[in-house]
Scaffold this motif. Structure first.
Motif, PDB file in Angstrom:
ATOM      1  N   ALA A  53       1.189  -5.441  -0.945  1.00 12.15           N
ATOM      2  CA  ALA A  53       1.773  -4.737   0.201  1.00 12.15           C
ATOM      3  C   ALA A  53       1.189  -3.346   0.331  1.00 12.15           C
ATOM      4  N   CYS A  54       1.146  -2.869   1.560  1.00 13.53           N
ATOM      5  CA  CYS A  54       0.657  -1.521   1.827  1.00 13.53           C
ATOM      6  C   CYS A  54       1.379  -0.924   3.025  1.00 13.53           C
ATOM      7  N   VAL A  55       1.795   0.326   2.898  1.00 12.84           N
ATOM      8  CA  VAL A  55       2.524   1.023   3.958  1.00 12.84           C
ATOM      9  C   VAL A  55       1.525   1.905   4.706  1.00 12.84           C
ATOM     10  N   GLY A  56       1.458   1.737   6.029  1.00  8.53           N
ATOM     11  CA  GLY A  56       0.499   2.496   6.841  1.00  8.53           C
ATOM     12  C   GLY A  56      -0.905   2.238   6.327  1.00  8.53           C
ATOM     13  N   ASP A  91      11.477   7.481   2.131  1.00  8.49           N
ATOM     14  CA  ASP A  91      11.629   6.221   2.858  1.00  8.49           C
ATOM     15  C   ASP A  91      10.532   6.103   3.909  1.00  8.49           C
ATOM     16  N   PHE A  92      10.301   4.883   4.368  1.00 12.09           N
ATOM     17  CA  PHE A  92       9.216   4.689   5.355  1.00 12.09           C
ATOM     18  C   PHE A  92       9.668   3.781   6.502  1.00 12.09           C
ATOM     19  N   TYR A  93      10.904   3.979   6.928  1.00 15.02           N
ATOM     20  CA  TYR A  93      11.375   3.276   8.128  1.00 15.02           C
ATOM     21  C   TYR A  93      10.460   3.629   9.300  1.00 15.02           C
ATOM     22  N   GLY A  94      10.162   2.643  10.148  1.00  9.72           N
ATOM     23  CA  GLY A  94       9.337   2.879  11.336  1.00  9.72           C
ATOM     24  C   GLY A  94       7.849   2.775  11.071  1.00  9.72           C
ATOM     25  N   GLU A  95       7.466   2.728   9.793  1.00  8.77           N
ATOM     26  CA  GLU A  95       6.035   2.608   9.489  1.00  8.77           C
ATOM     27  C   GLU A  95       5.607   1.140   9.500  1.00  8.77           C
ATOM     28  N   ILE A  96       4.265   0.958   9.536  1.00  9.69           N
ATOM     29  CA  ILE A  96       3.730  -0.403   9.559  1.00  9.69           C
ATOM     30  C   ILE A  96       3.502  -0.872   8.120  1.00  9.69           C
ATOM     31  N   LEU A  97       4.125  -1.986   7.797  1.00 15.05           N
ATOM     32  CA  LEU A  97       3.976  -2.600   6.473  1.00 15.05           C
ATOM     33  C   LEU A  97       3.047  -3.804   6.609  1.00 15.05           C
ATOM     34  N   SER A  98       2.016  -3.822   5.790  1.00 11.06           N
ATOM     35  CA  SER A  98       1.094  -4.968   5.758  1.00 11.06           C
ATOM     36  C   SER A  98       1.300  -5.701   4.441  1.00 11.06           C
ATOM     37  N   ILE A  99       1.451  -7.004   4.511  1.00 10.77           N
ATOM     38  CA  ILE A  99       1.647  -7.787   3.281  1.00 10.77           C
ATOM     39  C   ILE A  99       0.764  -9.034   3.269  1.00 10.77           C
ATOM     40  N   VAL A 100       0.407  -9.428   2.070  1.00 12.19           N
ATOM     41  CA  VAL A 100      -0.159 -10.759   1.862  1.00 12.19           C
ATOM     42  C   VAL A 100       0.748 -11.460   0.872  1.00 12.19           C
ATOM     43  N   LEU A 140      -7.280 -10.663  -3.655  1.00 13.21           N
ATOM     44  CA  LEU A 140      -6.624 -10.470  -2.345  1.00 13.21           C
ATOM     45  C   LEU A 140      -6.211  -9.018  -2.121  1.00 13.21           C
ATOM     46  N   LYS A 141      -6.077  -8.269  -3.222  1.00 10.11           N
ATOM     47  CA  LYS A 141      -5.759  -6.849  -3.094  1.00 10.11           C
ATOM     48  C   LYS A 141      -6.851  -6.107  -2.330  1.00 10.11           C
ATOM     49  N   GLU A 142      -8.079  -6.607  -2.480  1.00 10.21           N
ATOM     50  CA  GLU A 142      -9.228  -5.944  -1.836  1.00 10.21           C
ATOM     51  C   GLU A 142      -9.519  -6.518  -0.455  1.00 10.21           C
ATOM     52  N   ASP A 143      -8.666  -7.403   0.026  1.00 14.16           N
ATOM     53  CA  ASP A 143      -8.940  -8.065   1.303  1.00 14.16           C
ATOM     54  C   ASP A 143      -9.079  -7.056   2.444  1.00 14.16           C
ATOM     55  N   ASN A 144     -10.023  -7.351   3.344  1.00 12.03           N
ATOM     56  CA  ASN A 144     -10.254  -6.491   4.505  1.00 12.03           C
ATOM     57  C   ASN A 144      -9.024  -6.309   5.375  1.00 12.03           C
ATOM     58  N   PHE A 145      -8.113  -7.255   5.309  1.00 13.97           N
ATOM     59  CA  PHE A 145      -6.852  -7.168   6.067  1.00 13.97           C
ATOM     60  C   PHE A 145      -6.193  -5.810   5.873  1.00 13.97           C
ATOM     61  N   PHE A 146      -6.268  -5.271   4.647  1.00 13.14           N
ATOM     62  CA  PHE A 146      -5.599  -4.001   4.361  1.00 13.14           C
ATOM     63  C   PHE A 146      -6.362  -2.801   4.913  1.00 13.14           C
ATOM     64  N   HIS A 147      -7.557  -3.033   5.435  1.00 11.44           N
ATOM     65  CA  HIS A 147      -8.342  -1.903   5.956  1.00 11.44           C
ATOM     66  C   HIS A 147      -8.527  -1.977   7.461  1.00 11.44           C
ATOM     67  N   LEU A 148      -7.760  -2.859   8.107  1.00 13.27           N
ATOM     68  CA  LEU A 148      -7.811  -2.917   9.572  1.00 13.27           C
ATOM     69  C   LEU A 148      -7.175  -1.659  10.137  1.00 13.27           C
ATOM     70  N   PRO A 149      -7.570  -1.266  11.361  1.00 14.00           N
ATOM     71  CA  PRO A 149      -6.965  -0.072  11.946  1.00 14.00           C
ATOM     72  C   PRO A 149      -5.451  -0.204  12.019  1.00 14.00           C
ATOM     73  N   LYS A 152      -2.660  -2.191  14.579  1.00 11.91           N
ATOM     74  CA  LYS A 152      -3.071  -3.515  15.045  1.00 11.91           C
ATOM     75  C   LYS A 152      -2.207  -4.556  14.337  1.00 11.91           C
ATOM     76  N   ILE A 153      -1.369  -5.229  15.088  1.00 13.31           N
ATOM     77  CA  ILE A 153      -0.448  -6.190  14.488  1.00 13.31           C
ATOM     78  C   ILE A 153      -1.140  -7.552  14.421  1.00 13.31           C
ATOM     79  N   VAL A 154      -1.261  -8.057  13.211  1.00 14.10           N
ATOM     80  CA  VAL A 154      -1.948  -9.338  13.038  1.00 14.10           C
ATOM     81  C   VAL A 154      -1.085 -10.238  12.193  1.00 14.10           C
ATOM     82  N   ASN A 155      -0.851 -11.438  12.640  1.00 12.82           N
ATOM     83  CA  ASN A 155      -0.143 -12.374  11.798  1.00 12.82           C
ATOM     84  C   ASN A 155      -0.999 -13.595  11.500  1.00 12.82           C
ATOM     85  N   ASN A 156      -1.375 -13.652  10.270  1.00 13.08           N
ATOM     86  CA  ASN A 156      -2.161 -14.749   9.692  1.00 13.08           C
ATOM     87  C   ASN A 156      -3.524 -14.974  10.328  1.00 13.08           C
ATOM     88  N   HIS A 157      -4.132 -13.956  10.859  1.00 10.57           N
ATOM     89  CA  HIS A 157      -5.552 -14.051  11.208  1.00 10.57           C
ATOM     90  C   HIS A 157      -6.146 -12.647  11.271  1.00 10.57           C
TER      91      HIS A 157
END
Ligand code: ADP
Ligand code: MG
Length: 157
Positions: A53-56, A91-100, A140-149, A152-157
């Motif tokens: 997981a990564c916040v912002g 706390d990080f309410y309102g921020e974008i959380l990215s998870i795999v 998977l920690k190094e996946d490019n998904f975590f470095h997208l701008p 940008k909301i992406v679900n499973n692609h």
């Protein structure tokens, strides 16, 4: 059910949960909005999962995740909550959380006491830490998904 959809990539805003007091137990869970939860595969199993997981655009951390039944909607809708294995200053309410979501630990369970619930969660956290150190999961920690701008909301692609 559980494994067919994994790894599962998801990103969305952190919203206020339903005050189950997770933070008071020392295990805060960042909740996704109903809209993000609705975008999950409908047949994904409820239960406890592990992943990254990564916040912002912050660092990527280990996490445990619960997919459960949402008491707000009389348990007909799911809730998705991420406990990040990291101590945050704020706390990080309102921020974008990215998870795999990487793997499945166990189904949802009822516990006879708060103590047994808390110790089960601590076991889940230890299991997540061990699993995520395996080379096939570390990558998977190094996946490019975590470095997208961000934003940008992406679900499973
Ligand atoms: P809520 O019912 O609003 O989800 P919680 O008690 O579950 O309340 O606390 C969740 C909030 O705590 C998150 O939305 C986030 O802002 C904050 N938080 C701080 N540290 C963490 C962490 N390590 N993992 C998840 N959320 C955290
Ligand atoms: Mg929560």
């Amino acid at each position: 059910g559980a494994m067919r959809h994994l790894p599962y990539f998801c990103r969305g805003e952190v919203v206020k949960g339903f005050g189950r007091g997770s933070k008071e137990l020392g295990i805060p869970t960042a909740n996704f909005s109903e809209q993000v939860v609705e975008s999950f595969p409908p047949d994904i199993s409820t239960g406890i999962y592990y992943g990254w997981a990564c916040v912002g655009n912050g660092d990527v951390h280990k996490m445990v995740l619960s997919i459960g039944w949402n008491p707000f909607y009389k348990n007909i809708k799911k809730s998705v909550e991420t406990h990040i294995i990291h101590t945050f200053k704020e706390d990080f309410y309102g921020e974008i959380l990215s998870i795999v979501i990487v793997g499945y630990i166990r189904p949802e369970k009822n516990f006879d006491s708060l103590d047994s619930l808390i110790s089960a969660i601590h076991e889940d956290i230890e299991e997540a830490k061990r699993q995520l150190d395996l080379p096939e999961h570390l990558k998977l920690k190094e996946d490019n998904f975590f470095h997208l701008p961000e934003g940008k909301i992406v679900n499973n692609h």
